[in-house]
Design an enzyme around this catalytic site. Structure first.
Site, PDB file in Angstrom:
ATOM      1  N   GLY A  16       0.806  -1.129   0.009  1.00 57.55           N
ATOM      2  CA  GLY A  16       0.030   0.082   0.035  1.00 57.55           C
ATOM      3  C   GLY A  16       0.890   1.287   0.000  1.00 57.55           C
ATOM      4  N   ARG A  77       1.078  -4.918  -5.545  1.00 53.03           N
ATOM      5  CA  ARG A  77       1.061  -6.257  -4.836  1.00 53.03           C
ATOM      6  C   ARG A  77       1.379  -7.228  -5.883  1.00 53.03           C
ATOM      7  NH1 ARG A  77      -2.949  -3.342  -1.470  1.00 53.03           N
ATOM      8  NH2 ARG A  77      -2.082  -2.753   0.622  1.00 53.03           N
ATOM      9  N   ASP A 108       5.268  -4.862   6.055  1.00 56.42           N
ATOM     10  CA  ASP A 108       6.043  -6.067   6.438  1.00 56.42           C
ATOM     11  C   ASP A 108       6.001  -7.268   5.433  1.00 56.42           C
ATOM     12  OD1 ASP A 108       3.676  -6.400   6.942  1.00 56.42           O
ATOM     13  OD2 ASP A 108       3.724  -7.388   8.848  1.00 56.42           O
ATOM     14  N   THR A 130       4.459   2.539   5.665  1.00 59.87           N
ATOM     15  CA  THR A 130       2.879   2.120   5.790  1.00 59.87           C
ATOM     16  C   THR A 130       2.065   3.011   6.734  1.00 59.87           C
ATOM     17  OG1 THR A 130       1.363   0.502   6.881  1.00 59.87           O
ATOM     18  CG2 THR A 130       3.773   0.565   7.622  1.00 59.87           C
ATOM     19  N   ASP A 132      -0.190   2.444   8.681  1.00 64.28           N
ATOM     20  CA  ASP A 132      -0.804   1.772   9.805  1.00 64.28           C
ATOM     21  C   ASP A 132       0.037   1.617  11.022  1.00 64.28           C
ATOM     22  OD1 ASP A 132      -2.813   0.849   8.097  1.00 64.28           O
ATOM     23  OD2 ASP A 132      -2.019  -1.302   7.701  1.00 64.28           O
ATOM     24  N   ASP A 134       2.071  -0.321  12.153  1.00 63.95           N
ATOM     25  CA  ASP A 134       2.122  -1.679  12.591  1.00 63.95           C
ATOM     26  C   ASP A 134       3.340  -2.681  12.316  1.00 63.95           C
ATOM     27  OD1 ASP A 134       1.899  -1.905   9.783  1.00 63.95           O
ATOM     28  OD2 ASP A 134       0.420  -3.410   9.776  1.00 63.95           O
ATOM     29  N   ARG A 176      -6.625  -2.574   8.803  1.00 64.07           N
ATOM     30  CA  ARG A 176      -7.243  -4.038   8.762  1.00 64.07           C
ATOM     31  C   ARG A 176      -6.846  -4.894  10.117  1.00 64.07           C
ATOM     32  NH1 ARG A 176      -5.594  -6.135   3.537  1.00 64.07           N
ATOM     33  NH2 ARG A 176      -6.886  -4.672   2.636  1.00 64.07           N
ATOM     34  N   ARG A 253     -25.162   8.249  11.941  1.00 62.93           N
ATOM     35  CA  ARG A 253     -24.524   8.212  10.509  1.00 62.93           C
ATOM     36  C   ARG A 253     -23.200   7.849  10.707  1.00 62.93           C
ATOM     37  NH1 ARG A 253     -29.151   9.563   9.921  1.00 62.93           N
ATOM     38  NH2 ARG A 253     -29.993  11.349   8.990  1.00 62.93           N
TER      39      ARG A 253
HETATM   40  P1  ADP Z   1       3.089  -4.521   2.576  1.00 62.16           P
HETATM   41  O1  ADP Z   1       4.310  -4.318   2.091  1.00 62.16           O
HETATM   42  O2  ADP Z   1       2.514  -3.088   2.821  1.00 62.16           O
HETATM   43  O3  ADP Z   1       2.864  -5.170   3.982  1.00 62.16           O
HETATM   44  P2  ADP Z   1       1.802  -6.821   1.230  1.00 62.16           P
HETATM   45  O4  ADP Z   1       1.748  -7.585   2.494  1.00 62.16           O
HETATM   46  O5  ADP Z   1       0.816  -6.676   0.124  1.00 62.16           O
HETATM   47  O6  ADP Z   1       2.099  -5.222   1.714  1.00 62.16           O
HETATM   48  O7  ADP Z   1       3.199  -6.971   0.604  1.00 62.16           O
HETATM   49  C1  ADP Z   1       3.670  -6.353  -0.382  1.00 62.16           C
HETATM   50  C2  ADP Z   1       4.238  -7.271  -1.507  1.00 62.16           C
HETATM   51  O8  ADP Z   1       5.641  -8.096  -0.948  1.00 62.16           O
HETATM   52  C3  ADP Z   1       3.428  -8.704  -1.901  1.00 62.16           C
HETATM   53  O9  ADP Z   1       2.455  -8.254  -2.752  1.00 62.16           O
HETATM   54  C4  ADP Z   1       4.555  -9.374  -2.351  1.00 62.16           C
HETATM   55  O10 ADP Z   1       5.001  -9.242  -3.707  1.00 62.16           O
HETATM   56  C5  ADP Z   1       5.836  -9.190  -1.261  1.00 62.16           C
HETATM   57  N1  ADP Z   1       5.503 -10.342  -0.453  1.00 62.16           N
HETATM   58  C6  ADP Z   1       4.682 -10.313   0.712  1.00 62.16           C
HETATM   59  N2  ADP Z   1       4.827 -11.385   1.427  1.00 62.16           N
HETATM   60  C7  ADP Z   1       5.722 -12.038   0.825  1.00 62.16           C
HETATM   61  C8  ADP Z   1       6.468 -13.327   1.229  1.00 62.16           C
HETATM   62  N3  ADP Z   1       6.179 -14.226   2.307  1.00 62.16           N
HETATM   63  N4  ADP Z   1       7.726 -13.710   0.486  1.00 62.16           N
HETATM   64  C9  ADP Z   1       8.067 -12.843  -0.485  1.00 62.16           C
HETATM   65  N5  ADP Z   1       7.446 -11.689  -0.838  1.00 62.16           N
HETATM   66  C10 ADP Z   1       6.335 -11.275  -0.373  1.00 62.16           C
HETATM   67  O1  F6P Z   2      -1.845  -1.218   4.937  1.00 62.12           O
HETATM   68  C1  F6P Z   2      -2.426   0.096   4.462  1.00 62.12           C
HETATM   69  C2  F6P Z   2      -3.731   0.047   4.266  1.00 62.12           C
HETATM   70  O2  F6P Z   2      -4.162   1.276   3.971  1.00 62.12           O
HETATM   71  C3  F6P Z   2      -4.583  -0.630   5.424  1.00 62.12           C
HETATM   72  O3  F6P Z   2      -4.703   0.306   6.487  1.00 62.12           O
HETATM   73  C4  F6P Z   2      -5.839  -1.210   4.675  1.00 62.12           C
HETATM   74  O4  F6P Z   2      -6.287  -2.267   5.445  1.00 62.12           O
HETATM   75  C5  F6P Z   2      -5.056  -1.588   3.338  1.00 62.12           C
HETATM   76  O5  F6P Z   2      -4.102  -0.930   3.097  1.00 62.12           O
HETATM   77  C6  F6P Z   2      -6.184  -1.453   2.167  1.00 62.12           C
HETATM   78  O6  F6P Z   2      -5.515  -1.803   1.105  1.00 62.12           O
HETATM   79  P1  F6P Z   2      -6.053  -1.615  -0.266  1.00 62.12           P
HETATM   80  O7  F6P Z   2      -5.127  -0.442  -1.059  1.00 62.12           O
HETATM   81  O8  F6P Z   2      -5.447  -2.967  -1.123  1.00 62.12           O
HETATM   82  O9  F6P Z   2      -7.610  -1.384  -0.325  1.00 62.12           O
END
Ligand code: ADP
Ligand code: F6P
Length: 335
Positions: A16, A77, A108, A130, A132, A134, A176, A253
């Site tokens: 994201g 992603r 992460d 991020t 978040d 988190d 989330r 609301r």
């Molecule tokens: P964020 O980085 O914000 O946590 P995602 O969890 O969607 O977002 O992860 C982003 C991208 O990182 C994924 O679409 C994938 O390409 C890569 N990724 C996530 N988890 C793994 C994993 N276990 N091993 C390798 N690549 C990963």
């Molecule tokens: O991780 C950032 C975030 O904005 C979360 O707060 C939310 O749950 C998620 O991404 C939404 O993802 P998407 O852009 O796929 O709707």
């Protein structure tokens, strides 16, 4: 640390998007160039890496982006990147383009991808990007401050109309799995109830009953409006509004703020930290850093191993939550 000489750094944004990712990209590019290195921008995260969407970055390509939300590198992603065979292809693509150090800006999930590339011989440093907040190893994540301020301003506006109409308002904010945005916005706007996934046991009727009881208690004391900040991880805000209205007789609301929280001009705090972290990542790669995450703790930037960062867990601060609850309780000022 390995003594691999870094000549070319790649940078990508993944997962994201978050405000000030651009500030981080700008800092990576400009610091690297100042240190005599070349920089390649990889478009659309790991997906763009696999498609070889790789461009040369100059100081000029990062002109006028420090104030802009989103990411000029775009983000994506990429599910297939979780496949180890696909990761090998990605590492070969880095080598083919002469990328010997990589900065990954994301959450992460993106860290996991960065860890895999590091194991395949690409020196990698990850930055926490991020909204978040988190990520356990750091007290700051790129974009959180802007997102919280955006949500706070929106809630302030909703609160105005909620007070005028003597209504109950539910505002759903992003997160989330994490309630940090909700906690901070709730505290900052004086919300009567803050609902976060960390404290949600899956029993929605019970949670709603507690909220209804608190609205009725507050009404009994004479308070006419009521603000509930609900995290996305609990959700159901529209249904919640209907059920609260039916149970209390108070017009209710719901507003879901959604993706507006991910955009907008970054705050000074986000621009500053993102710039420092981007520069730190480059200098770390030059020093031989590999498989590292950059964090911010106790007022200082630092780095740690990606696997160690991923194994840490972050718990919502109970004291902060308690204080938000105390401060949000009806106190007899009904303006
Ligand atoms: P964020 O980085 O914000 O946590 P995602 O969890 O969607 O977002 O992860 C982003 C991208 O990182 C994924 O679409 C994938 O390409 C890569 N990724 C996530 N988890 C793994 C994993 N276990 N091993 C390798 N690549 C990963
Ligand atoms: O991780 C950032 C975030 O904005 C979360 O707060 C939310 O749950 C998620 O991404 C939404 O993802 P998407 O852009 O796929 O709707």
């Amino acid at each position: 640390m390995e003594n691999k000489v870094i000549k070319t750094i790649g940078v990508l944004t993944s997962g994201g998007d978050a405000p000030a990712m651009n500030a981080a990209v700008r800092a990576v590019v400009r610091t690297a160039i100042a240190r005599g290195l070349s920089v390649k921008g990889i478009l659309r995260g790991y997906s763009g890496l696999l498609n070889e969407e790789i461009i040369d970055m100059t100081e000029k390509s990062t002109s006028n982006i420090i104030s802009r939300g989103g990411t000029i590198l775009r983000t994506a992603r990429c599910e297939e990147f979780k496949n180890p065979e696909v990761q090998k292809v990605a590492a070969d693509i880095c080598r083919k383009h002469g990328i010997d150090g990589l900065v990954v800006i994301g959450g992460d999930g993106s860290f996991r991808g960065a860890g895999c590339l590091a194991k395949l011989g690409i020196n990698t440093v990850a930055l926490p990007g991020t909204i978040d907040l988190d990520i356990a190893c750091t007290e700051y994540t790129i974009g959180f401050d802007t997102a919280v301020n955006t949500a706070m301003e929106a809630i302030d506006k909703i609160k105005d109309t909620s007070i005028s109409h003597e209504r109950c308002s539910i505002i759903e904010v992003m997160g989330r799995d994490a309630g940090y945005i909700a906690l901070w916005c709730g505290m900052a706007t004086g919300a009567e109830n803050i609902l976060i996934p960390e404290k949600f046991d899956g029993n929605l009727p019970q949670t709603e009953m507690e909220v209804i009881e608190s609205i009725l208690r507050s009404r009994a004391k004479g308070k006419k409006h009521h603000l509930i900040v609900n995290a996305e991880g609990i959700g159901h805000s529209y249904g919640m509004a209907k059920r609260i209205e039916a149970a209390t007789g108070i017009e209710t609301r719901a507003t879901i703020l959604g993706h507006m929280q991910r955009g907008g001009n970054p705050t000074a705090i986000d621009r500053f930290h993102a710039s420092m972290m981007g520069a730190y990542a480059v200098d770390l790669l030059i020093r031989g850093g590999n498989k590292r995450v950059v964090g911010y703790k106790h007022g200082e930037y630092y780095d740690l191993d990606i696997q160690e960062a991923l194994s840490m867990t972050k718990n919502i601060d109970e004291y902060q939550l308690e204080i938000a609850k105390i401060l949000g309780k009806t106190v007899g000022d009904y303006h």
